[in-house]
Motif scaffolding. Structure first.
Motif, PDB file in Angstrom:
ATOM      1  N   LEU A   4       0.829  -1.200   0.000  1.00 26.13           N
ATOM      2  CA  LEU A   4       0.000   0.000   0.000  1.00 26.13           C
ATOM      3  C   LEU A   4       0.868   1.256   0.000  1.00 26.13           C
ATOM      4  N   HIS A   5       1.924   1.226   0.798  1.00 21.73           N
ATOM      5  CA  HIS A   5       2.867   2.353   0.835  1.00 21.73           C
ATOM      6  C   HIS A   5       3.561   2.524  -0.517  1.00 21.73           C
ATOM      7  N   SER A   6       3.957   1.416  -1.138  1.00 23.04           N
ATOM      8  CA  SER A   6       4.631   1.503  -2.431  1.00 23.04           C
ATOM      9  C   SER A   6       3.688   1.986  -3.534  1.00 23.04           C
ATOM     10  N   LEU A   7       2.396   1.807  -3.335  1.00 22.62           N
ATOM     11  CA  LEU A   7       1.422   2.274  -4.308  1.00 22.62           C
ATOM     12  C   LEU A   7       1.185   3.778  -4.192  1.00 22.62           C
ATOM     13  N   PHE A   8       1.078   4.291  -2.974  1.00 21.49           N
ATOM     14  CA  PHE A   8       0.736   5.690  -2.774  1.00 21.49           C
ATOM     15  C   PHE A   8       1.939   6.623  -2.678  1.00 21.49           C
TER      16      PHE A   8
END
Length: 63
Positions: A4-8
């Protein structure tokens, strides 16, 4: 949770870059304007007026 962090993370960086450059550009012109106003040489004032007139002529008109 790491995915999720790598996406946002890239979107967040892009968002901050877009908004910070817009504010900095406007402020930079204001600082330059203040410098031109305080300059005692008339040549600088003439060049500034030419620059302002050429930029206002190239802006698209709002209809």
């Amino acid at each position: 949770m790491g995915w999720l962090h790598s996406l946002f993370s890239p979107l967040k960086k892009l968002w901050f870059r877009m908004h910070s450059t817009t504010q900095n550009k406007g402020r930079g012109i204001y600082i330059l304007y203040e410098d031109v106003k305080s300059c005692p040489y008339e040549d600088v004032h003439v060049l500034w007026s030419i620059l302002v007139e050429s930029n206002s002529a190239s802006l698209p008109s709002k209809k």
